[in-house]
Design an enzyme around this catalytic site. Structure first.
Site, PDB file in Angstrom:
ATOM      1  N   GLU A 121     -91.609 -32.606  -4.017  1.00  0.00           N
ATOM      2  CA  GLU A 121     -92.006 -32.133  -5.163  1.00  0.00           C
ATOM      3  C   GLU A 121     -91.584 -32.712  -6.602  1.00  0.00           C
ATOM      4  OE1 GLU A 121     -94.828 -30.474  -5.535  1.00  0.00           O
ATOM      5  OE2 GLU A 121     -95.162 -29.626  -3.589  1.00  0.00           O
ATOM      6  N   GLU A 180     -95.593 -30.658   5.485  1.00  0.00           N
ATOM      7  CA  GLU A 180     -95.627 -29.116   5.465  1.00  0.00           C
ATOM      8  C   GLU A 180     -97.169 -28.535   5.770  1.00  0.00           C
ATOM      9  OE1 GLU A 180     -93.783 -27.432   1.846  1.00  0.00           O
ATOM     10  OE2 GLU A 180     -92.249 -29.030   1.734  1.00  0.00           O
TER      11      GLU A 180
HETATM   12  C1  IPT Z   1     -93.919 -26.471  -0.774  1.00  0.00           C
HETATM   13  C2  IPT Z   1     -92.397 -26.534  -1.186  1.00  0.00           C
HETATM   14  O1  IPT Z   1     -92.294 -28.191  -0.920  1.00  0.00           O
HETATM   15  C3  IPT Z   1     -91.453 -26.097  -0.250  1.00  0.00           C
HETATM   16  O2  IPT Z   1     -90.166 -26.330  -0.526  1.00  0.00           O
HETATM   17  C4  IPT Z   1     -91.653 -24.754  -0.231  1.00  0.00           C
HETATM   18  O3  IPT Z   1     -91.668 -24.252  -1.626  1.00  0.00           O
HETATM   19  C5  IPT Z   1     -93.256 -24.542   0.220  1.00  0.00           C
HETATM   20  O4  IPT Z   1     -94.065 -25.230  -0.610  1.00  0.00           O
HETATM   21  C6  IPT Z   1     -93.262 -23.086   0.100  1.00  0.00           C
HETATM   22  O5  IPT Z   1     -92.568 -22.061   1.038  1.00  0.00           O
HETATM   23  S1  IPT Z   1     -94.612 -26.570  -2.653  1.00  0.00           S
HETATM   24  C7  IPT Z   1     -96.038 -25.677  -2.593  1.00  0.00           C
HETATM   25  C8  IPT Z   1     -96.567 -25.375  -4.137  1.00  0.00           C
HETATM   26  C9  IPT Z   1     -97.112 -26.237  -1.920  1.00  0.00           C
END
Ligand code: IPT
Length: 952
Positions: A414, A484
């Site tokens: 990010e 993720e």
């Molecule tokens: C995404 C991040 O990469 C991770 O660090 C964490 O914040 C996660 O979300 C949520 O728990 S960013 C999100 C805006 C898609």
């Protein structure tokens, strides 16, 4: 006139620092001497960076009234100041590279003697493995330099400054620095010297940097080893008969390293002055045919994102905890880990090499907060920051390049896009062509070898799998991973089964990494576990920091148990009645020789016979059929099924013999539903109506007792204490069910009684259940009938009005005066929800009411058991037609809904039991998509029945 007593301009300097040695390969256990400087250090906290001058670094300084802190550690977890949590918002004004004047600064002092036999010849380096966020260092009054890059190592040459006794090491650590702009990961801000400090002797002729290249040719079975070394020497691998000069390539027939078969060869790199142990894994990583291949085969990541976390020590982890993480991952069928969002403690990578996990090693870089200003001034697109970015890339790659487990370098998380990222990617590709580069934020895929996304919906992932997603040409040719997905915040995630089905169906989809491994709850005397806001932060993101598959104490959550089942590497397909089962080997490399195949046969959830079958040996990706034994003869009548389990045949390095890897259940004979002939007639007397074993209030129609068991009358219940996934993240643009439910008033339904009637068949109560201020409602009729000792309730629900939102749940709630043990025949042992029920296994289960609760750090709906045929608790037996969900707790849903921490939940007088006909899915909307349409609980006409009788 302006003046400053202390020059602290380096704090806001965008450069990576001054004075440190170039980064080099990390290794453990060389024969050179070292001295750990971990332990108790003297400590002084100042509110600003320039409150104190540097006189504390001078020899003879009297640290008389200073406190003490543990190194490695974070001072905010040791009683000095407090932790703060924000997700992506910078907790200070965004004006790079400036940081607030209020900049907690910890001065650390340590006096040490060299051991008497410390060699006189040679040099020494002082190594810091991790300091957040900026440190300035002095040894014996001489300044060594200063550095940033919190989760990266920094070494200083100190030989000339050392003396036998009374060395004074002084370290000034600032919480905020220019580096903080590059470290905006979603986690607690935790300053301190949180990884080891070590003094390393460097003998004359010591090993410098070195790069182990160990590739594997899957066509010939040959491994090629070449160790490039700054200092020439010899490389030996006795097991392979290798004795070669550094820089020389040698080949040998080897067993390759994979995450499934982590074969390591012990070797030694010896230069004139030092012998360094090598743990060599031969493997070749390539991007081929648009796929990530290792040793010629495409891999499927069953992964997880891991932040370093311990509820007492934060990101200061001991090796036992790291080992526990790897063991837990292996035992839950995970094969990959993304080190979100920084290089982990190096010992973690040693464990991944040894026990076998694919690693995406991610650089310590995130500038997420710049999204608030459309990425204006983003450091990754500003040339002034380039040296810092390249320094971070180099410190990661140089430190970790000799780990066979690391197959992908990730630029960070990010951070938008920019020339700085491109420069990092180019540097990494040039330095290490033997691995791939990953970066999610780059939709053009210029700086990544893998098309990577986070939280994409099933639909979109399917389009990507089919290659119908368009996009730039380079991207279309790349494999896809979800770096993720499956946001494990609170109760959830839902929908993992369906993602896995897509990954297995489309070659281009090479799996993903669930977000995330562990809840970052901080152990707290008042709250159980603290989350954002619990330390009075002015800006915070609440319990968004608790979104892991493990609870903070590392107990697996139901989400992890579910994930284990969804990604199991052996699949059984077949039909229990026909007696043949197909065993599918879903490993990428391994055969099934490590597994034994156990069977058992259940009647009404009770095992009547079990045994062992020969595990077939299909190749990876292939399948083979197995014939089941004859069903046990003479087994009594009832609902019957086979249970098959693949278990470890022998002890492994990560689990004992008998550990279950995969399982299935195959039904044979169906369920016999409860039958009741309504032979009892209602008998009105003294304000009561008696019906079979039960008594009702004649005026209200409310059930009062069944036999001797007093009951708080069942009534329709549609509310659940909203989960984090129900509530959804506030940035979500799709409908969020939790807030809609509250707006509609589903948490405060009113029950209007329209009629209480009885006739020869039984007793009926007609009601309308609806929220204030709305025209929608649920016409609900309760029909009671009975025989001599059993009581039947049929609930009919007819929605009225325009129900544009789903229901949280649909069922009844009743109260019991007491209940402790619970036994049931249905899904278990753990909780399940409609889109997270793969791990729920049919059987006879026992628990206590207390043990039915799942301790989500922020209390919310939990603990439902699926597919329940019958349950016994509090002196009652309850059978359902159809099967139902049950939940029992010592507080109401309303109480659960109001609680912020587990410590807010105090048991009331009785036990509240929910018997649900249906539940709404969980989804993943606390960060990703909501439940799939098939798991949305639409309000539509429904009818369901329960039969109550005294238990036993
Ligand atoms: C995404 C991040 O990469 C991770 O660090 C964490 O914040 C996660 O979300 C949520 O728990 S960013 C999100 C805006 C898609």
């Amino acid at each position: 006139m302006t003046f400053r007593t202390t020059d602290v301009s380096y704090v806001e300097d965008v450069s990576p620092g001054r004075g440190a040695l170039p980064p080099r390969a990390r290794y453990a256990g060389s024969d050179a001497r070292s001295l750990s400087l971990n332990g108790s250090w003297r400590f002084r906290l100042s509110a600003t960076a320039d409150a104190e001058d540097d006189s504390f670094a001078a020899e003879g300084y009297d640290a008389g009234d200073w406190a003490e802190v543990r190194v490695p550690g974070h001072w905010v977890l040791q009683g000095h100041g407090a932790p703060r949590y924000t997700n992506h918002l910078y907790p200070f004004p965004v004006d790079p590279p400036h940081v607030p004047t209020e900049n907690p600064t910890g001065d650390h002092l340590r006096v040490f003697d060299l051991p008497g036999d410390w060699p006189a010849a040679g040099d020494a380096t002082l190594r810091f493995d991790g300091v957040e966020s900026c440190a300035r260092v002095w040894l014996n009054g001489t300044e060594l330099g200063e550095f940033k890059g919190s989760r990266l190592p920094h070494e200083f040459a100190v030989g000339r400054l050392l003396r036998p006794g009374g060395n004074v090491l002084a370290v000034r650590v600032h919480q905020w620095s220019a580096g903080s702009y590059l470290e905006d990961q979603d986690q607690w801000w935790l300053p301190g010297i949180f990884r080891e400090v070590t003094l390393l002797h460097r003998p004359p002729g010591a090993v410098g940097d070195f790069f182990v290249h160990a590739s594997y040719d899957h066509l010939t079975g040959e491994g090629t080893l070449r160790v490039d070394s700054e200092v020439a020497g010899r490389v030996t691998v006795p097991e392979l008969g290798i004795d070669a000069a550094t820089g020389e390539a040698v080949t040998a027939a080897v067993e390759p390293w994979t995450a499934e078969t982590p074969r390591l060869y012990d070797g030694v790199l010896a230069t004139g002055g030092e012998r360094v142990p090598l743990r060599i894994g031969f493997r070749t990583v390539a991007l081929e045919d648009g796929l990530i291949k290792v040793n010629g085969r495409a891999v499927l990541f069953r992964g997880v994102n891991r932040h370093e976390w311990h509820p007492d020590t934060g990101r200061a982890l001991d090796v036992a905890t790291m080992r526990e993480d790897v063991l837990l991952m292996k035992r839950h069928n995970l094969n990959a880990v993304r080190t979100s969002h920084y290089p982990p403690h190096p010992a973690f990578l040693d464990l991944c090499d040894e026990l076998g996990l694919w690693v995406v090693d991610e650089c310590d870089l995130e500038t997420h907060g710049f999204t608030e200003q459309d990425w204006r001034d983003n450091p990754v697109d500003d040339d002034r920051w380039r040296p810092a970015l390249l320094d971070r890339a180099a410190r990661m790659v140089e430190r970790d390049k000799n780990h066979p487990s690391v197959i992908v370098w990730s630029l960070g998380n990010e951070a938008g896009t920019g020339r700085g990222l491109t420069a990092m990617a180019e540097w990494i590709r040039a330095r290490d062509p033997g691995r791939l580069v990953h970066y999610e934020g780059d939709r053009e895929c210029r700086d990544t070898d893998v098309y990577s996304r986070m939280y994409a919906s099933h639909d979109e992932v399917e389009r990507i799998g089919q290659g119908l997603d368009g996009g730039p040409r380079r991207r279309r040719e790349l494999p896809f991973v979800l770096c993720e997905y499956g946001h494990a915040m609170g109760n959830g995630p839902g929908g993992l089964t369906e993602y896995q089905a897509l990954f297995e169906r489309y070659e281009r989809l090479q799996g993903g990494f669930v977000w995330e491994w562990i809840d970052h709850g901080i152990r707290h005397p008042g709250f159980g576990y603290a989350y954002g806001g619990d330390f009075g932060e002015e800006l915070h993101d609440g319990n968004f920091v608790c979104d892991g598959l493990l609870f903070p104490d590392r107990t697996p959550s139901p989400g992890l148990v579910e994930y284990k089942k969804v990604i199991e590497p052996v699949r059984f397909e077949g039909d229990g009645a026909d007696g043949t089962v197909r065993v599918v080997n879903r490993y990428d490399f391994a055969d099934l020789s490590a597994l034994a195949l156990e069977w058992s046969y259940q009647v009404d959830g009770e095992t009547v016979q079990d045994g062992v079958l020969t595990m077939p040996q299909p190749a990876p990706g292939a399948s083979a059929d197995v014939k089941l034994p004859e069903p046990p003869a003479g087994a009594r009548e009832g609902e019957t099924r086979w249970t098959l389990r693949a278990v470890l045949a022998e002890d492994t390095a990560w689990a004992p013999k008998g550990h279950e890897v995969a399982w299935t259940q195959l039904p044979v004979g169906g369920r016999v539903k409860p039958v009741l002939t309504a032979s009892a007639r209602p008998v009105p007397a003294e304000g009561l109506v008696r019906l079979g074993p039960a008594a009702f209030d004649a005026r209200t129609g409310a059930l009062l007792r069944i036999g001797a068991v007093e009951v708080d009358a069942p009534r329709l219940d549609v509310w659940r204490a909203t989960t984090d996934n129900d509530d959804g993240a506030d940035w979500q643009t799709d409908l969020r069910h939790g807030p809609l439910w509250r707006t509609l008033g589903l948490h405060r339904m009113q029950h209007r009684r329209d009629a209480v009637e009885w006739d020869a068949e039984g007793l009926s109560v007609r009601t309308r259940v609806a929220p204030a201020a709305r025209e929608i409602g649920l016409r609900t009729v309760y029909r009671w009938s009975a025989d001599g000792d059993r009581l039947r309730l049929t609930v009919s629900v007819t929605p009225e009005g325009d129900w544009t939102v789903p229901l949280p749940r649909l069922g009844i709630r009743l109260g019991l005066t007491r209940a402790d043990t619970v036994s049931w025949f249905g899904g278990g042992p753990g909780e399940a929800y409609p889109d997270s029920r793969a791990a729920s296994r049919l059987g006879r289960w026992r628990s206590t009411v207390d043990a039915l609760q799942t301790p989500y750090v922020r209390p919310q709906e939990n603990g439902a058991r699926a597919d329940v045929r019958w349950v016994e608790l509090g002196g009652l037996r309850i059978e359902g037609d159809p099967e139902f969900w049950f939940t029992a707790r010592r507080w109401t849903s309303e109480h659960l809904d109001a609680a912020r921490h587990l410590t807010d939940l105090t048991p009331g007088e009785g036990v509240w039991v929910n018997l649900d006909h249906a539940q709404h899915g969980l989804g993943s909307q606390s960060c990703g998509p909501g439940p799939l349409p098939r798991y949305v609980l639409r309000a539509r006409p429904a009818e369901f029945t329960f039969v109550f009788s005294p238990a036993g």
